[in-house]
Write a protein that holds these residues in place. Structure first.
Motif, PDB file in Angstrom:
ATOM      1  N   UNK A 114     -12.850  18.034  -4.526  1.00 33.89           N
ATOM      2  CA  UNK A 114     -12.357  19.157  -3.645  1.00 33.89           C
ATOM      3  C   UNK A 114     -13.100  19.425  -2.436  1.00 33.89           C
ATOM      4  N   UNK A 115     -12.446  19.809  -1.614  1.00 30.26           N
ATOM      5  CA  UNK A 115     -13.436  19.792  -0.287  1.00 30.26           C
ATOM      6  C   UNK A 115     -12.806  21.287   0.409  1.00 30.26           C
ATOM      7  N   UNK A 116     -13.732  22.210   0.848  1.00 31.15           N
ATOM      8  CA  UNK A 116     -13.566  23.259   1.275  1.00 31.15           C
ATOM      9  C   UNK A 116     -13.139  23.434   2.717  1.00 31.15           C
ATOM     10  N   UNK A 117     -13.283  22.424   3.476  1.00 31.48           N
ATOM     11  CA  UNK A 117     -12.691  22.156   4.768  1.00 31.48           C
ATOM     12  C   UNK A 117     -11.476  21.720   4.963  1.00 31.48           C
ATOM     13  N   UNK A 118     -10.910  21.215   3.755  1.00 31.38           N
ATOM     14  CA  UNK A 118      -9.537  20.687   3.734  1.00 31.38           C
ATOM     15  C   UNK A 118      -9.506  18.949   4.030  1.00 31.38           C
ATOM     16  N   UNK A 119     -10.648  18.417   4.417  1.00 35.58           N
ATOM     17  CA  UNK A 119     -10.562  17.100   4.449  1.00 35.58           C
ATOM     18  C   UNK A 119     -10.488  16.348   3.487  1.00 35.58           C
ATOM     19  N   UNK A 120      -9.633  15.332   2.810  1.00 33.32           N
ATOM     20  CA  UNK A 120      -9.912  14.690   1.854  1.00 33.32           C
ATOM     21  C   UNK A 120     -11.104  14.161   1.595  1.00 33.32           C
ATOM     22  N   UNK A 121     -11.831  14.060   0.458  1.00 36.60           N
ATOM     23  CA  UNK A 121     -13.015  13.355   0.227  1.00 36.60           C
ATOM     24  C   UNK A 121     -13.079  12.638  -0.979  1.00 36.60           C
ATOM     25  N   UNK A 122     -13.402  11.395  -0.734  1.00 40.27           N
ATOM     26  CA  UNK A 122     -13.499  10.414  -2.039  1.00 40.27           C
ATOM     27  C   UNK A 122     -14.870   9.746  -2.094  1.00 40.27           C
ATOM     28  N   UNK A 123     -15.416   9.409  -3.234  1.00 37.34           N
ATOM     29  CA  UNK A 123     -16.498   8.643  -3.617  1.00 37.34           C
ATOM     30  C   UNK A 123     -15.953   7.256  -3.715  1.00 37.34           C
ATOM     31  N   UNK A 124     -16.885   6.298  -3.245  1.00 37.79           N
ATOM     32  CA  UNK A 124     -16.471   5.044  -3.364  1.00 37.79           C
ATOM     33  C   UNK A 124     -17.901   4.378  -3.997  1.00 37.79           C
ATOM     34  N   UNK A 125     -17.622   3.371  -5.076  1.00 40.99           N
ATOM     35  CA  UNK A 125     -18.857   2.632  -5.398  1.00 40.99           C
ATOM     36  C   UNK A 125     -19.351   1.626  -4.152  1.00 40.99           C
ATOM     37  N   UNK A 126     -20.783   1.797  -4.029  1.00 41.90           N
ATOM     38  CA  UNK A 126     -21.313   1.028  -3.017  1.00 41.90           C
ATOM     39  C   UNK A 126     -20.956  -0.781  -2.936  1.00 41.90           C
ATOM     40  N   UNK A 127     -20.806  -1.087  -4.369  1.00 45.48           N
ATOM     41  CA  UNK A 127     -20.249  -2.399  -4.623  1.00 45.48           C
ATOM     42  C   UNK A 127     -18.805  -2.733  -4.087  1.00 45.48           C
ATOM     43  N   UNK A 128     -17.905  -1.868  -3.854  1.00 46.46           N
ATOM     44  CA  UNK A 128     -16.873  -2.132  -3.527  1.00 46.46           C
ATOM     45  C   UNK A 128     -16.500  -1.420  -2.059  1.00 46.46           C
ATOM     46  N   UNK A 129     -17.410  -0.970  -1.475  1.00 50.76           N
ATOM     47  CA  UNK A 129     -17.382  -0.424  -0.236  1.00 50.76           C
ATOM     48  C   UNK A 129     -16.566  -1.305   0.762  1.00 50.76           C
ATOM     49  N   UNK A 130     -16.768  -2.388   1.008  1.00 51.99           N
ATOM     50  CA  UNK A 130     -16.331  -3.331   1.971  1.00 51.99           C
ATOM     51  C   UNK A 130     -14.680  -3.371   1.702  1.00 51.99           C
ATOM     52  N   UNK A 131     -14.446  -3.698   0.593  1.00 52.66           N
ATOM     53  CA  UNK A 131     -12.921  -3.962   0.152  1.00 52.66           C
ATOM     54  C   UNK A 131     -12.308  -2.700   0.051  1.00 52.66           C
ATOM     55  N   UNK A 132     -13.015  -1.428  -0.314  1.00 51.78           N
ATOM     56  CA  UNK A 132     -12.096  -0.210  -0.083  1.00 51.78           C
ATOM     57  C   UNK A 132     -11.705  -0.046   1.343  1.00 51.78           C
ATOM     58  N   UNK A 133     -12.704   0.086   2.321  1.00 51.92           N
ATOM     59  CA  UNK A 133     -12.822   0.253   3.696  1.00 51.92           C
ATOM     60  C   UNK A 133     -11.660  -0.590   4.239  1.00 51.92           C
ATOM     61  N   UNK A 134     -11.664  -1.931   3.964  1.00 56.52           N
ATOM     62  CA  UNK A 134     -10.526  -2.870   4.226  1.00 56.52           C
ATOM     63  C   UNK A 134      -8.987  -2.431   3.904  1.00 56.52           C
ATOM     64  N   UNK A 135      -8.900  -1.781   2.646  1.00 56.04           N
ATOM     65  CA  UNK A 135      -7.728  -1.272   2.317  1.00 56.04           C
ATOM     66  C   UNK A 135      -7.381   0.065   3.092  1.00 56.04           C
ATOM     67  N   UNK A 136      -8.441   0.869   3.381  1.00 54.35           N
ATOM     68  CA  UNK A 136      -7.980   2.236   4.007  1.00 54.35           C
ATOM     69  C   UNK A 136      -7.796   1.828   5.293  1.00 54.35           C
ATOM     70  N   UNK A 137      -8.059   0.875   6.087  1.00 54.31           N
ATOM     71  CA  UNK A 137      -7.794   0.349   7.344  1.00 54.31           C
ATOM     72  C   UNK A 137      -6.474  -0.159   7.166  1.00 54.31           C
ATOM     73  N   UNK A 138      -6.214  -1.175   6.357  1.00 53.85           N
ATOM     74  CA  UNK A 138      -4.779  -1.743   6.496  1.00 53.85           C
ATOM     75  C   UNK A 138      -3.612  -1.525   5.638  1.00 53.85           C
ATOM     76  N   UNK A 139      -3.918  -0.716   4.707  1.00 53.52           N
ATOM     77  CA  UNK A 139      -2.717  -0.215   4.056  1.00 53.52           C
ATOM     78  C   UNK A 139      -1.658   0.796   4.722  1.00 53.52           C
ATOM     79  N   UNK A 140      -0.355   0.070   4.798  1.00 54.49           N
ATOM     80  CA  UNK A 140       0.477   0.777   5.825  1.00 54.49           C
ATOM     81  C   UNK A 140       0.667   2.289   5.537  1.00 54.49           C
TER      82      UNK A 140
END
Length: 148
Positions: free
Chosen positions: A25-51
């Motif tokens: 939960x975020x008090x400022x309304x911005x969605x906040x997620x935790x990503x394990x560092x081992x999956x950071x690059x692939x998660x960021x690529x999906x965040x950028x590329x998923x339609x």
């Protein structure tokens, strides 16, 4: 779009079950997620590329030091989807957090996904000592070369 929907997209796209992928939960309304560092690059690529996401803009990277807690550091990536043609229907922001232990303060670079990460990753290295693996130009910006 809330953090649950974003995690749903990541869970669908990432291979297998990802432990540590969670929304908070975020008090400022911005969605906040935790990503394990081992999956950071692939998660960021999906965040950028998923339609349905298209976080094409990395606004900032910053570090919080929670010494003496372990994991000691949280690295925050602030992203935006600009809401223009090809980037989703409306503007949205996202805060991605990665926990980094003090005894092994390393992260993979995301500068291959967003070139704007280059300088901010150098700052994380220079000011907090977080090593950025595979960074194209990891050198100090502000501190002297012999700084520990």
């Amino acid at each position: 779009m809330d953090s649950t929907a974003i995690i749903g997209v990541l869970s669908r796209e990432l291979p297998g079950e990802i432990a540590g992928l969670e929304g908070v939960p975020s008090l400022d309304g911005m969605p906040t997620i935790y990503v394990p560092r081992d999956h950071l690059v692939e998660a960021c690529r999906i965040l950028r590329d998923a339609p349905e996401l298209r976080f094409g803009f990395l606004a900032d990277i910053t570090v919080v030091d929670y010494f003496p807690r372990d994991p000691r550091f949280e690295v925050l990536y602030i992203m935006a989807s600009l809401g223009v043609a090809g980037f989703g229907e409306s503007p949205k922001r996202l805060r991605v957090k990665v926990r980094v232990p003090g005894a092994d303060s390393r992260l993979p670079t995301v500068s291959g996904i967003w070139t704007s990460a280059n300088w901010a990753e150098r700052e994380a290295f220079d000011l907090f000592g977080i090593l950025i693996d595979d960074h194209p130009d990891l050198r100090r910006i502000l501190m002297p070369e012999d700084w520990e």
